[in-house]
Design a protein around this motif. Sequence first.
Motif, PDB file in Angstrom:
ATOM      1  N   GLN A   8       0.844  -1.187   0.000  1.00  0.00           N
ATOM      2  CA  GLN A   8       0.000   0.000   0.000  1.00  0.00           C
ATOM      3  C   GLN A   8       0.890   1.251   0.000  1.00  0.00           C
ATOM      4  O   GLN A   8       0.647   2.189  -0.757  1.00  0.00           O
ATOM      5  N   TRP A  12       2.019   4.477  -2.978  1.00  0.00           N
ATOM      6  CA  TRP A  12       2.036   5.922  -2.698  1.00  0.00           C
ATOM      7  C   TRP A  12       3.424   6.509  -2.934  1.00  0.00           C
ATOM      8  O   TRP A  12       3.552   7.631  -3.422  1.00  0.00           O
ATOM      9  N   TRP A  19       2.739  13.857  -7.318  1.00  0.00           N
ATOM     10  CA  TRP A  19       1.943  14.711  -6.423  1.00  0.00           C
ATOM     11  C   TRP A  19       2.653  16.033  -6.170  1.00  0.00           C
ATOM     12  O   TRP A  19       2.021  17.086  -6.149  1.00  0.00           O
ATOM     13  N   ALA A  53      -1.227  11.254   7.246  1.00  0.00           N
ATOM     14  CA  ALA A  53      -1.351  11.105   5.783  1.00  0.00           C
ATOM     15  C   ALA A  53      -1.321  12.481   5.123  1.00  0.00           C
ATOM     16  O   ALA A  53      -2.143  12.795   4.260  1.00  0.00           O
ATOM     17  N   ALA A  54      -0.344  13.288   5.513  1.00  0.00           N
ATOM     18  CA  ALA A  54      -0.339  14.714   5.161  1.00  0.00           C
ATOM     19  C   ALA A  54       0.016  14.981   3.704  1.00  0.00           C
ATOM     20  O   ALA A  54      -0.194  16.093   3.216  1.00  0.00           O
ATOM     21  N   GLY A  55       0.568  14.001   2.982  1.00  0.00           N
ATOM     22  CA  GLY A  55       0.988  14.272   1.609  1.00  0.00           C
ATOM     23  C   GLY A  55       1.992  15.424   1.612  1.00  0.00           C
ATOM     24  O   GLY A  55       2.934  15.435   2.408  1.00  0.00           O
ATOM     25  N   ASP A  77       3.377  11.284   7.319  1.00  0.00           N
ATOM     26  CA  ASP A  77       2.852  10.484   6.202  1.00  0.00           C
ATOM     27  C   ASP A  77       3.634   9.176   6.212  1.00  0.00           C
ATOM     28  O   ASP A  77       4.770   9.128   6.678  1.00  0.00           O
ATOM     29  N   ALA A  78       3.040   8.131   5.657  1.00  0.00           N
ATOM     30  CA  ALA A  78       3.727   6.841   5.647  1.00  0.00           C
ATOM     31  C   ALA A  78       4.749   6.728   4.525  1.00  0.00           C
ATOM     32  O   ALA A  78       5.615   5.860   4.552  1.00  0.00           O
ATOM     33  N   MET A  82       6.746  11.433   0.239  1.00  0.00           N
ATOM     34  CA  MET A  82       5.728  12.455   0.529  1.00  0.00           C
ATOM     35  C   MET A  82       6.251  13.372   1.645  1.00  0.00           C
ATOM     36  O   MET A  82       6.092  14.595   1.593  1.00  0.00           O
ATOM     37  N   VAL A 103       5.272   8.180   9.376  1.00  0.00           N
ATOM     38  CA  VAL A 103       4.440   7.559  10.409  1.00  0.00           C
ATOM     39  C   VAL A 103       3.272   6.838   9.737  1.00  0.00           C
ATOM     40  O   VAL A 103       2.646   7.377   8.823  1.00  0.00           O
ATOM     41  N   ASP A 104       2.961   5.644  10.211  1.00  0.00           N
ATOM     42  CA  ASP A 104       1.771   4.915   9.748  1.00  0.00           C
ATOM     43  C   ASP A 104       0.560   5.418  10.536  1.00  0.00           C
ATOM     44  O   ASP A 104       0.575   5.427  11.764  1.00  0.00           O
ATOM     45  N   ALA A 105      -0.474   5.790   9.820  1.00  0.00           N
ATOM     46  CA  ALA A 105      -1.660   6.352  10.474  1.00  0.00           C
ATOM     47  C   ALA A 105      -2.330   5.374  11.435  1.00  0.00           C
ATOM     48  O   ALA A 105      -3.012   5.786  12.362  1.00  0.00           O
ATOM     49  N   ARG A 121      -6.754  14.673   5.978  1.00  0.00           N
ATOM     50  CA  ARG A 121      -7.530  14.989   4.774  1.00  0.00           C
ATOM     51  C   ARG A 121      -7.267  13.916   3.728  1.00  0.00           C
ATOM     52  O   ARG A 121      -6.130  13.729   3.300  1.00  0.00           O
ATOM     53  N   PHE A 122      -8.314  13.227   3.321  1.00  0.00           N
ATOM     54  CA  PHE A 122      -8.242  12.210   2.265  1.00  0.00           C
ATOM     55  C   PHE A 122      -7.192  11.136   2.575  1.00  0.00           C
ATOM     56  O   PHE A 122      -6.428  10.726   1.702  1.00  0.00           O
ATOM     57  N   LEU A 126      -7.839   5.360   3.026  1.00  0.00           N
ATOM     58  CA  LEU A 126      -6.811   4.649   2.264  1.00  0.00           C
ATOM     59  C   LEU A 126      -6.001   3.694   3.136  1.00  0.00           C
ATOM     60  O   LEU A 126      -5.242   2.869   2.624  1.00  0.00           O
TER      61      LEU A 126
HETATM   62  C1  LIG Z   1      -4.843  11.048  -1.286  1.00  0.00           C
HETATM   63  S1  LIG Z   1      -3.302  11.422  -0.566  1.00  0.00           S
HETATM   64  C2  LIG Z   1      -3.763  12.806   0.457  1.00  0.00           C
HETATM   65  C3  LIG Z   1      -2.591  13.670   0.850  1.00  0.00           C
HETATM   66  C4  LIG Z   1      -2.998  14.940   1.602  1.00  0.00           C
HETATM   67  N1  LIG Z   1      -3.574  14.638   2.887  1.00  0.00           N
HETATM   68  C5  LIG Z   1      -3.938  15.775   0.770  1.00  0.00           C
HETATM   69  O1  LIG Z   1      -5.107  15.908   1.155  1.00  0.00           O
HETATM   70  O2  LIG Z   1      -3.485  16.293  -0.253  1.00  0.00           O
HETATM   71  C6  LIG Z   1      -3.134  10.130   0.595  1.00  0.00           C
HETATM   72  C7  LIG Z   1      -1.888  10.167   1.439  1.00  0.00           C
HETATM   73  O3  LIG Z   1      -2.011   9.140   2.417  1.00  0.00           O
HETATM   74  C8  LIG Z   1      -0.734   8.573   2.616  1.00  0.00           C
HETATM   75  N2  LIG Z   1      -0.953   7.240   3.214  1.00  0.00           N
HETATM   76  C9  LIG Z   1      -1.438   6.143   2.611  1.00  0.00           C
HETATM   77  N3  LIG Z   1      -1.503   5.138   3.494  1.00  0.00           N
HETATM   78  C10 LIG Z   1      -1.058   5.604   4.678  1.00  0.00           C
HETATM   79  C11 LIG Z   1      -0.890   5.030   5.972  1.00  0.00           C
HETATM   80  N4  LIG Z   1      -1.174   3.752   6.218  1.00  0.00           N
HETATM   81  N5  LIG Z   1      -0.419   5.818   6.959  1.00  0.00           N
HETATM   82  C12 LIG Z   1      -0.104   7.117   6.720  1.00  0.00           C
HETATM   83  N6  LIG Z   1      -0.217   7.695   5.517  1.00  0.00           N
HETATM   84  C13 LIG Z   1      -0.701   6.953   4.511  1.00  0.00           C
HETATM   85  C14 LIG Z   1      -0.130   8.557   1.241  1.00  0.00           C
HETATM   86  O4  LIG Z   1       1.268   8.406   1.263  1.00  0.00           O
HETATM   87  C15 LIG Z   1      -0.600   9.896   0.687  1.00  0.00           C
HETATM   88  O5  LIG Z   1       0.318  10.922   0.963  1.00  0.00           O
END
Ligand SMILES: C[S@@+](CC[C@H](N)C(=O)[O-])C[C@H]1O[C@@H](n2cnc3c(N)ncnc32)[C@H](O)[C@@H]1O
Length: 280
Positions: A8, A12, A19, A53-55, A77-78, A82, A103-105, A121-122, A126
């Motif tokens: 997963q 990303w 991105w 998951a800050a992107g 973010d994981a 990113m 960091v894993d969410a 956010r978003f 995921l």
């Molecule tokens: C759709 S993007 C959103 C990024 C940002 N929050 C935004 O709104 O633009 C999803 C983000 O979630 C991160 N992500 C996916 N799985 C994750 C996890 N298990 N723990 C932390 N981050 C994760 C991805 O690396 C990616 O940066």
Amino acid sequence: MNELPGDQIESWRSVAEGWARQREALWRATRALSERMVELLDPRPGERVLELAAGSGDTGFLAAARLGPEGRLLSTDAAPEMVAAAVRRAEELGLTNVELSVVDAAATGLPGASVDGALCRFGVMLVPDCDAAARELARVVRPGGRVVLAVWAEARGNPWLSAVGRAALELGLIERPTPDEPGPFRLADPGRLRRLVEEAGLRVDVLEDAEVTWRAASLDEWWAIAQDTSQLVRTLAARLGEAGLATLREHAAGGLRAHARPDGSLVVPGKARVVLAGRG
Ligand SMILES: C[S@@+](CC[C@H](N)C(=O)[O-])C[C@H]1O[C@@H](n2cnc3c(N)ncnc32)[C@H](O)[C@@H]1O
């Protein structure tokens, strides 16, 4: 750092550069939503705020501007790539009250009740175990603290995001995702979203819809953004070859033509859902 869910995160990592390239276009469409999230979070000077998951970090960076020099934003973010993009963005903005880390969410490793507020956010939809991510938010926020989440509403209300998936499905390139599979529309149902938050031990104070407007100068620009940011386009591109990819693009573009203006530009409506949750 915790053990991260391998595949997963790999996917990303593979789109992180894209991105970063499209950061401005994404931010133009979604900034108002982030402003609303930060308004609901109401960060105060001196507080500690976590973003999961800050992107590229922009939502949390809006909050950081309100935390003052004594406050801290923990932007996480994981995907290491990113986080690297977010580090560059924080530097560009001259922010000095931000700590950035991988960091894993679902397992942050942070002490319980150690932040005043949290944003995601978003992201939550995921995470493979999205309920675990919600429980993690509830655990790390102090009693009386706030959590603000945003997820996408239904696919049909988000043609910008759903056009490629719909086309791939119609062309028989993918199977229909199962309801609880990680993906952009997994938490679109407000009942499911409310359950996620409440079962994590949080109280839902606000659950509202938020409009998002996507703009592109042309279908070509939309496709360039999709190629940079969509995991699905990337995966299919590797499989399909040039002609197959062109067919996919044509089919997906059909879903957006209704939103084209006479000059060829696109103005595409989208919808997100925002939750403000409190820890009692
Ligand atoms: C759709 S993007 C959103 C990024 C940002 N929050 C935004 O709104 O633009 C999803 C983000 O979630 C991160 N992500 C996916 N799985 C994750 C996890 N298990 N723990 C932390 N981050 C994760 C991805 O690396 C990616 O940066």
